[in-house]
Motif scaffolding. Structure first.
Motif, PDB file in Angstrom:
ATOM      1  N   LEU A  69     -22.265  48.621 -16.861  1.00  0.00           N
ATOM      2  CA  LEU A  69     -23.049  47.462 -16.439  1.00  0.00           C
ATOM      3  C   LEU A  69     -24.204  47.863 -15.529  1.00  0.00           C
ATOM      4  N   ARG A  70     -24.007  48.939 -14.770  1.00  0.00           N
ATOM      5  CA  ARG A  70     -25.043  49.368 -13.823  1.00  0.00           C
ATOM      6  C   ARG A  70     -26.264  49.948 -14.529  1.00  0.00           C
ATOM      7  N   ASP A  71     -26.065  50.719 -15.599  1.00  0.00           N
ATOM      8  CA  ASP A  71     -27.235  51.376 -16.208  1.00  0.00           C
ATOM      9  C   ASP A  71     -27.146  51.541 -17.721  1.00  0.00           C
ATOM     10  N   GLY A  72     -26.343  50.720 -18.393  1.00  0.00           N
ATOM     11  CA  GLY A  72     -26.169  50.889 -19.825  1.00  0.00           C
ATOM     12  C   GLY A  72     -27.042  50.031 -20.709  1.00  0.00           C
ATOM     13  N   VAL A  73     -27.872  49.159 -20.113  1.00  0.00           N
ATOM     14  CA  VAL A  73     -28.672  48.241 -20.916  1.00  0.00           C
ATOM     15  C   VAL A  73     -30.142  48.657 -20.859  1.00  0.00           C
ATOM     16  N   PRO A  74     -30.683  49.143 -21.973  1.00  0.00           N
ATOM     17  CA  PRO A  74     -32.110  49.487 -21.987  1.00  0.00           C
ATOM     18  C   PRO A  74     -32.948  48.244 -21.664  1.00  0.00           C
ATOM     19  N   GLY A  75     -33.947  48.404 -20.833  1.00  0.00           N
ATOM     20  CA  GLY A  75     -34.804  47.278 -20.464  1.00  0.00           C
ATOM     21  C   GLY A  75     -34.358  46.559 -19.214  1.00  0.00           C
ATOM     22  N   ALA A  76     -33.114  46.733 -18.832  1.00  0.00           N
ATOM     23  CA  ALA A  76     -32.621  46.107 -17.594  1.00  0.00           C
ATOM     24  C   ALA A  76     -32.827  47.066 -16.427  1.00  0.00           C
ATOM     25  N   LEU A  77     -32.942  46.495 -15.246  1.00  0.00           N
ATOM     26  CA  LEU A  77     -33.024  47.290 -14.028  1.00  0.00           C
ATOM     27  C   LEU A  77     -32.099  46.645 -13.002  1.00  0.00           C
ATOM     28  N   VAL A  78     -30.912  47.227 -12.845  1.00  0.00           N
ATOM     29  CA  VAL A  78     -29.930  46.695 -11.900  1.00  0.00           C
ATOM     30  C   VAL A  78     -30.262  47.226 -10.513  1.00  0.00           C
TER      31      VAL A  78
END
Length: 102
Positions: A69-78
């Motif tokens: 959830l912290r860094d697995g979604v391309p395009g997201a910035l947690v």
């Protein structure tokens, strides 16, 4: 791949994820990943721009999903993630779903 190394232990967590996590496919990616890992729970957008996630599964699977959830979604910035273990645990969930924004 499911992890069964914890003698059937099940953990329940509530997470609030903040940053650029809405409008980037975060919820759909979360659903796919959770179903792949075997995590049960749900994901939804919050009116404040964050995403709320519940996770139910083995300690290893929950830890792996939390890291994803912290860094697995391309395009997201947690930028921030709060995780709270739920006591007492919520009832057994059968799937991982997307809930309406709240």
């Amino acid at each position: 791949m499911h992890s069964h190394a914890n003698d059937g232990a099940v953990e329940n967590w509530l997470l609030r994820v903040r940053g650029r996590v809405q409008g980037v496919g975060y919820r759909d990616a979360c659903m796919r990943q959770a179903r792949t890992v075997g995590i049960r729970g749900w994901v939804r957008n919050r009116a404040d721009g964050s995403v709320e996630v519940t996770l139910q599964g083995s300690p290893d699977d929950v830890a792996a999903m939390t890291a994803w959830l912290r860094d697995g979604v391309p395009g997201a910035l947690v930028t921030d993630m709060d995780a709270t273990r739920v006591h007492p645990p919520f009832p057994h969930l059968d799937s991982f779903d997307r809930l309406p924004t709240q």
